[in-house]
Design an enzyme around this catalytic site. Structure first.
Site, mmCIF file in Angstrom:
data_model
loop_
_atom_site.group_PDB
_atom_site.id
_atom_site.type_symbol
_atom_site.label_atom_id
_atom_site.label_comp_id
_atom_site.label_asym_id
_atom_site.label_seq_id
_atom_site.Cartn_x
_atom_site.Cartn_y
_atom_site.Cartn_z
ATOM 1 N N ARG A 1 24.735 -56.436 -0.707
ATOM 2 C CA ARG A 1 25.248 -56.014 0.603
ATOM 3 C C ARG A 1 24.386 -54.939 1.271
ATOM 4 O O ARG A 1 24.203 -54.980 2.477
ATOM 5 C CB ARG A 1 26.706 -55.611 0.521
ATOM 6 C CG ARG A 1 27.010 -54.320 -0.136
ATOM 7 C CD ARG A 1 28.444 -54.271 -0.557
ATOM 8 N NE ARG A 1 28.759 -55.375 -1.452
ATOM 9 C CZ ARG A 1 29.620 -56.340 -1.176
ATOM 10 N NH1 ARG A 1 30.259 -56.352 -0.039
ATOM 11 N NH2 ARG A 1 29.840 -57.289 -2.041
ATOM 12 N N THR A 2 23.855 -54.015 0.504
ATOM 13 C CA THR A 2 23.017 -52.987 1.148
ATOM 14 C C THR A 2 21.765 -53.636 1.731
ATOM 15 O O THR A 2 21.358 -53.362 2.854
ATOM 16 C CB THR A 2 22.634 -51.885 0.138
ATOM 17 O OG1 THR A 2 23.820 -51.327 -0.397
ATOM 18 C CG2 THR A 2 21.834 -50.783 0.802
ATOM 19 N N LYS B 1 4.402 -55.692 -13.175
ATOM 20 C CA LYS B 1 3.054 -55.626 -13.771
ATOM 21 C C LYS B 1 2.683 -54.190 -14.117
ATOM 22 O O LYS B 1 1.566 -53.922 -14.532
ATOM 23 C CB LYS B 1 2.031 -56.189 -12.779
ATOM 24 C CG LYS B 1 2.248 -57.649 -12.436
ATOM 25 C CD LYS B 1 1.303 -58.062 -11.313
ATOM 26 C CE LYS B 1 1.690 -59.437 -10.786
ATOM 27 N NZ LYS B 1 1.120 -59.671 -9.462
ATOM 28 N N ARG C 1 15.578 -49.395 -2.721
ATOM 29 C CA ARG C 1 16.567 -49.129 -3.769
ATOM 30 C C ARG C 1 15.844 -49.187 -5.097
ATOM 31 O O ARG C 1 14.995 -50.058 -5.322
ATOM 32 C CB ARG C 1 17.702 -50.143 -3.754
ATOM 33 C CG ARG C 1 18.549 -50.047 -5.011
ATOM 34 C CD ARG C 1 19.859 -50.718 -4.887
ATOM 35 N NE ARG C 1 20.738 -49.992 -3.972
ATOM 36 C CZ ARG C 1 22.042 -50.155 -3.931
ATOM 37 N NH1 ARG C 1 22.632 -51.001 -4.734
ATOM 38 N NH2 ARG C 1 22.768 -49.483 -3.071
ATOM 39 N N HIS D 1 22.704 -41.930 -1.976
ATOM 40 C CA HIS D 1 22.833 -43.180 -1.222
ATOM 41 C C HIS D 1 23.217 -42.786 0.206
ATOM 42 O O HIS D 1 24.335 -43.023 0.652
ATOM 43 C CB HIS D 1 23.913 -44.056 -1.872
ATOM 44 C CG HIS D 1 23.902 -45.475 -1.395
ATOM 45 N ND1 HIS D 1 23.011 -45.954 -0.463
ATOM 46 C CD2 HIS D 1 24.682 -46.528 -1.745
ATOM 47 C CE1 HIS D 1 23.255 -47.235 -0.262
ATOM 48 N NE2 HIS D 1 24.258 -47.608 -1.032
#
Lengths: 304, 142
Positions: free
Chosen positions: A51-52, A80, A101, A129
């Protein structure tokens, strides 16, 4: 060039301005459809969050911009072994703004120090957040018409819940706020938040395990999910996850204009039968998330 | 036992007994190319026993303030031509870079080895340092 890593980087005046812009977007969406034409948002999601990420993408599309990025670390060069700093230095060449995020706390700050474009922290582990907090503040403003003189109850995981810490911190800057903390002992609000925020700002607060006892005084009930990913020990998670389940009978003594909020996703902490109650505003809250992110993108890109 | 007084340099006195080696390591005194004396369990009328560090060097370029992290009660005396010229008050530095390690397993520094470990002084009164990245409280050494 400015990034947003922590909600406290924004003054209350700037938050008011963002809320005003978001409200204007809601009223006049057509006026914003071309604002970010030829601009690109990179969504760097090293940890899944449907959702974010979708709200950021929807926000950019509705501003007429474009989106590129990845939705899990496995599909990025982090798999990597590339550092966060190198990733964002590269992405800065391709995008005008970054939403990141990351499961590790502080990663977006590292990114903002290396990037040559604005970085928005879209959640870093259990830490910050800020766009969720902005979403919550816009929702409260739209539901209540104010950000002051409110009794706000937080229920569930108050220990690991970053949305709770950030919102308490943000609300502590407004007048007449009373905080009611409802949680099991194991998931109480950390003492440093109480000391550094509530006590320092002289905010009235109470702690309890009994949700129904404090229900009548609440203007806002902010429910949270007990997050499995924040526990190192599954036994603790299983023991605590069903402590608070909001059902219609628990609202019998609640105010008629109570606002029930939740950052979503929910699991079972709010029974679906409450969804039809006009006091349930968590889906309206999710919609606010898109509008406030639109306002934030405009601010950080310095687009009038 | 006698250790000669120094002519030019620094005497770190009144160190809590047993803490001098930690200060020696924190200040990386092993990198100096001048005489350094560590005296442990010296008699002290006030403390009973104390440690002392004497550094015999005219040009000393080290951040002595970080001593406060280990022992805020230690005293720092600057010696010139055999005379005490300054008693330096220990002021906790506003920022520590690669002095302390962040122990938070959720911090970005736990996976990115090349990142400097940076701590900021967030509360002067209690001497609290927090990680720049994750804001975890530093574990104090004393």
């Amino acid at each position: 060039m400015r990034s947003l890593i922590d909600i406290l980087e924004l003054s209350t005046q700037e938050i008011d301005e963002l809320i005003a812009t978001a409200n204007d977007i809601i009223e006049h969406p057509e006026a914003y459809r071309e604002k970010c034409r030829y601009k690109k948002l990179a969504t760097l999601f090293f940890e899944p969050s449907t959702r974010t990420r979708l709200s950021f993408e929807a926000a950019m599309y509705e501003l007429g911009g474009q989106v590129l990025g990845f939705s899990e670390a496995q599909s990025s060069s982090a798999a990597k072994g590339e550092s966060v700093a190198d990733t964002v230095r590269t992405v800065s060449c391709y995008a005008d703004i970054i939403a990141m995020r990351h499961p590790k706390e502080g990663a977006p700050l590292v990114a903002s120090m290396a990037a040559s474009v604005p970085v928005i922290n879209a959640g870093d582990g259990g830490h910050n957040h800020p766009t969720q907090t902005l979403t919550d503040l816009l929702t409260i403003t739209r539901e209540k018409g104010r950000l002051n003189n409110l009794s706000v109850g937080f229920c569930g995981d108050l220990k690991f819940g970053r949305t709770v810490h950030s919102l308490i911190t943000a609300l502590s800057r407004y007048e007449g706020i009373k905080i009611v903390l409802i949680s099991p002992d194991e998931l109480k609000l950390p003492s440093y938040v109480k000391k550094d925020v509530l006590k320092k700002k002289g905010i009235t607060y109470v702690q309890t395990r009994d949700l129904e006892a404090v229900m009548p005084e609440l203007d806002i009930l902010y429910m949270t999910r007990v997050q499995k990913e924040r526990f190192f020990n599954e036994e603790d998670y299983l023991r605590l996850k069903d402590m608070y389940i909001l059902t219609p009978d628990k609202l019998h003594n609640a105010k008629s204009d109570l606002s029930i909020m939740h950052p979503l996703p929910r699991v079972n902490e709010i029974h679906t039968s409450i969804d039809a109650d006009p006091r349930a505003c968590y889906f309206r809250q999710a919609l606010c998330g898109k509008y406030i992110r639109m306002a934030l993108i405009l601010k950080l890109l310095e687009i009038e | 036992m006698n250790i000669d007084s120094i002519q030019n340099g620094v005497v770190i006195d009144h160190i809590k007994a047993g803490k001098s080696m930690e200060i020696y390591n924190l200040l990386q005194l092993y990198n100096l190319d001048c005489p350094v004396a560590l005296i442990t369990n010296a008699h002290s009328g006030k403390m009973g026993a104390k440690d002392i560090i004497k550094i015999d060097s005219e040009n000393l370029d080290i951040d002595l303030d970080v001593i406060g992290l280990i022992d805020p009660n230690a005293t720092v005396n600057i010696i010139r031509h055999g005379q005490l010229v300054e008693k330096k008050a220990l002021t906790l530095p506003l920022e520590l870079r690669d002095v302390l390690k962040c122990k938070n397993p959720r911090c970005i520094t736990s996976v990115e080895q090349d990142l400097s470990h940076v701590f900021r002084l967030t509360d002067k009164q209690s001497g609290t340092y927090r990680c720049l990245y994750c804001e975890a409280k530093a574990e104090r050494r004393n």
